[in-house]
Scaffold this motif. Structure first.
Motif, short mmCIF file in Angstrom:
data_model
loop_
_atom_site.label_atom_id
_atom_site.label_comp_id
_atom_site.label_asym_id
_atom_site.label_seq_id
_atom_site.Cartn_x
_atom_site.Cartn_y
_atom_site.Cartn_z
N LEU A 50 6.07 13.64 4.88
CA LEU A 50 5.91 12.61 3.86
C LEU A 50 4.84 12.97 2.83
O LEU A 50 4.45 12.13 2.02
CB LEU A 50 5.52 11.27 4.52
CG LEU A 50 6.59 10.60 5.39
CD1 LEU A 50 6.03 9.32 5.98
CD2 LEU A 50 7.85 10.30 4.58
N ASP A 51 4.39 14.22 2.82
CA ASP A 51 3.35 14.61 1.88
C ASP A 51 3.81 14.47 0.43
O ASP A 51 3.00 14.21 -0.46
CB ASP A 51 2.87 16.04 2.15
CG ASP A 51 4.01 17.03 2.34
OD1 ASP A 51 4.98 16.69 3.04
OD2 ASP A 51 3.93 18.14 1.79
N GLY A 52 5.11 14.57 0.19
CA GLY A 52 5.63 14.45 -1.18
C GLY A 52 5.70 13.02 -1.68
O GLY A 52 5.90 12.80 -2.88
N VAL A 53 5.53 12.04 -0.79
CA VAL A 53 5.59 10.63 -1.19
C VAL A 53 4.30 9.91 -0.80
O VAL A 53 4.29 8.69 -0.60
CB VAL A 53 6.82 9.92 -0.58
CG1 VAL A 53 8.10 10.44 -1.19
CG2 VAL A 53 6.84 10.06 0.93
N ALA A 54 3.21 10.64 -0.73
CA ALA A 54 1.93 10.07 -0.30
C ALA A 54 1.49 8.93 -1.21
O ALA A 54 0.86 7.97 -0.75
CB ALA A 54 0.86 11.15 -0.27
N LEU B 166 0.84 -1.20 0.00
CA LEU B 166 0.00 0.00 0.00
C LEU B 166 0.87 1.25 0.00
O LEU B 166 2.00 1.23 0.50
CB LEU B 166 -0.91 0.02 1.23
CG LEU B 166 -1.93 -1.11 1.39
CD1 LEU B 166 -2.76 -0.89 2.64
CD2 LEU B 166 -2.83 -1.21 0.16
N THR B 167 0.34 2.33 -0.54
CA THR B 167 1.05 3.60 -0.50
C THR B 167 0.98 4.19 0.92
O THR B 167 0.22 3.70 1.77
CB THR B 167 0.45 4.60 -1.49
OG1 THR B 167 -0.87 4.96 -1.04
CG2 THR B 167 0.39 4.03 -2.89
N ALA B 168 1.76 5.24 1.13
CA ALA B 168 1.71 5.91 2.44
C ALA B 168 0.30 6.38 2.75
O ALA B 168 -0.22 6.17 3.85
CB ALA B 168 2.69 7.08 2.45
N SER B 169 -0.33 7.01 1.77
CA SER B 169 -1.70 7.51 1.96
C SER B 169 -2.67 6.36 2.20
O SER B 169 -3.55 6.44 3.08
CB SER B 169 -2.13 8.32 0.74
OG SER B 169 -3.45 8.78 0.87
N GLU B 170 -2.54 5.28 1.45
CA GLU B 170 -3.45 4.14 1.60
C GLU B 170 -3.30 3.49 2.98
O GLU B 170 -4.29 3.04 3.57
CB GLU B 170 -3.19 3.13 0.50
CG GLU B 170 -3.68 3.58 -0.87
CD GLU B 170 -3.19 2.70 -2.00
OE1 GLU B 170 -3.75 2.80 -3.11
OE2 GLU B 170 -2.24 1.91 -1.79
N ASN B 171 -2.07 3.41 3.48
CA ASN B 171 -1.86 2.85 4.81
C ASN B 171 -2.60 3.67 5.86
O ASN B 171 -3.24 3.11 6.76
CB ASN B 171 -0.36 2.81 5.13
CG ASN B 171 0.29 1.49 4.79
OD1 ASN B 171 0.07 0.47 5.44
ND2 ASN B 171 1.09 1.50 3.73
N LEU B 172 -2.53 4.98 5.75
CA LEU B 172 -3.22 5.82 6.73
C LEU B 172 -4.73 5.77 6.54
O LEU B 172 -5.49 5.81 7.52
CB LEU B 172 -2.71 7.26 6.64
CG LEU B 172 -1.26 7.49 7.06
CD1 LEU B 172 -0.97 8.99 7.15
CD2 LEU B 172 -0.94 6.82 8.39
N ARG B 173 -5.17 5.66 5.31
CA ARG B 173 -6.61 5.53 5.06
C ARG B 173 -7.15 4.22 5.64
O ARG B 173 -8.27 4.16 6.16
CB ARG B 173 -6.91 5.63 3.56
CG ARG B 173 -6.76 7.04 3.02
CD ARG B 173 -6.95 7.10 1.50
NE ARG B 173 -6.86 8.45 1.03
CZ ARG B 173 -7.87 9.31 0.98
NH1 ARG B 173 -9.08 8.93 1.34
NH2 ARG B 173 -7.69 10.53 0.54
N PHE B 174 -6.34 3.18 5.54
CA PHE B 174 -6.72 1.90 6.13
C PHE B 174 -6.82 2.03 7.65
O PHE B 174 -7.75 1.51 8.28
CB PHE B 174 -5.71 0.82 5.75
CG PHE B 174 -6.04 -0.53 6.33
CD1 PHE B 174 -7.20 -1.19 5.97
CD2 PHE B 174 -5.18 -1.13 7.23
CE1 PHE B 174 -7.51 -2.45 6.51
CE2 PHE B 174 -5.48 -2.37 7.78
CZ PHE B 174 -6.64 -3.04 7.41
#
Length: 224
Positions: free
Chosen positions: A122-126, A93-101
């Motif tokens: 980490l906003d640049g690698v979300a 999962l991406t960084a954003s997807e991990n947090l959404r999970f």
């Protein structure tokens, strides 16, 4: 809310007959930030995992946030976050997807994901998958999850390890925010956190709480 966030009575944890944590009795007040320190192998990580209910005590009993350490594990886990060597994230999962999970697990507002990633840099690698992240970046993402959750009890196991100067500031900011919000923090680290953020030190030595505030230097075998 109970007065004691953590209350342990003669807690022992055996691995292959050896006590990693030995007869530990400890009380940590609600809202207190405690620095747990000791040599490698002193039992710090095992003690944090016991408090987080990642493992169970072999002997002894206790409570965390007023819930029984062995009988009410789910209630403790719902209110506690352990940031350890395993970040409990998913490489595919991406960084954003991990947090959404994480939002789906803990019933959090997904709109907080973007700001959490920005706070830890980490906003640049979300949109990048976690599998390509360094250990330091993984630690940052775990910190972002903790910032989103605002758990009642935060357990940090060597949170400064592998972090650059900017990311270390994120840990200190988390401690500052936790203190302001009345959260309880137990931080196990070789490195001293900023003194003004710590209410008390607890020393561990050989699986026990150290007596008299002194640690015994670990034995180093002579070269053969």
């Amino acid at each position: 809310m109970p007065r004691a966030a953590v209350r342990l009575s003669r807690v022992t944890r055996l691995f292959d007959g050896r006590a990693a944590v030995n007869q530990v009795s400890l009380e940590i007040a609600v809202g207190e930030t405690v620095w747990l320190r000791g040599w490698n192998g002193s039992g710090k990580s095992t003690l944090l995992r016991l408090i987080a209910t990642a493992i169970s005590p072999t002997f002894g009993d206790g409570s965390v946030l007023g819930f029984d350490l062995q009988k009410q594990r789910n209630a403790i886990r719902a209110r506690t976050d352990l940031l350890g060597h395993e970040t409990r994230m998913y490489d595919d999962l991406t960084a954003s997807e991990n947090l959404r999970f994480a939002c789906s697990l803990y019933d959090l507002d997904v709109r907080s994901v973007e700001s959490a990633l920005e706070r830890v840099g980490l906003d640049g690698v979300a949109a990048v998958r976690l599998g390509s992240f360094s250990q330091g970046m993984r630690q940052r993402l775990a910190l972002a999850r903790c910032l989103m959750r605002t758990p009642t009890l935060i357990l940090l196991d060597e949170p400064y390890a592998g972090l650059d100067v900017d990311a270390r500031v994120v840990v200190d900011d988390l401690l500052t925010a936790a203190h302001a919000g009345g959260q309880t923090v137990v931080l196990a680290s070789h490195e001293a956190p900023p003194a003004h953020l710590i209410a008390r030190e607890v020393l561990m030595d050989g699986g026990r709480l150290a007596e008299g505030g002194h640690l015994t230097a670990p034995t180093v075998a002579a070269p053969s």
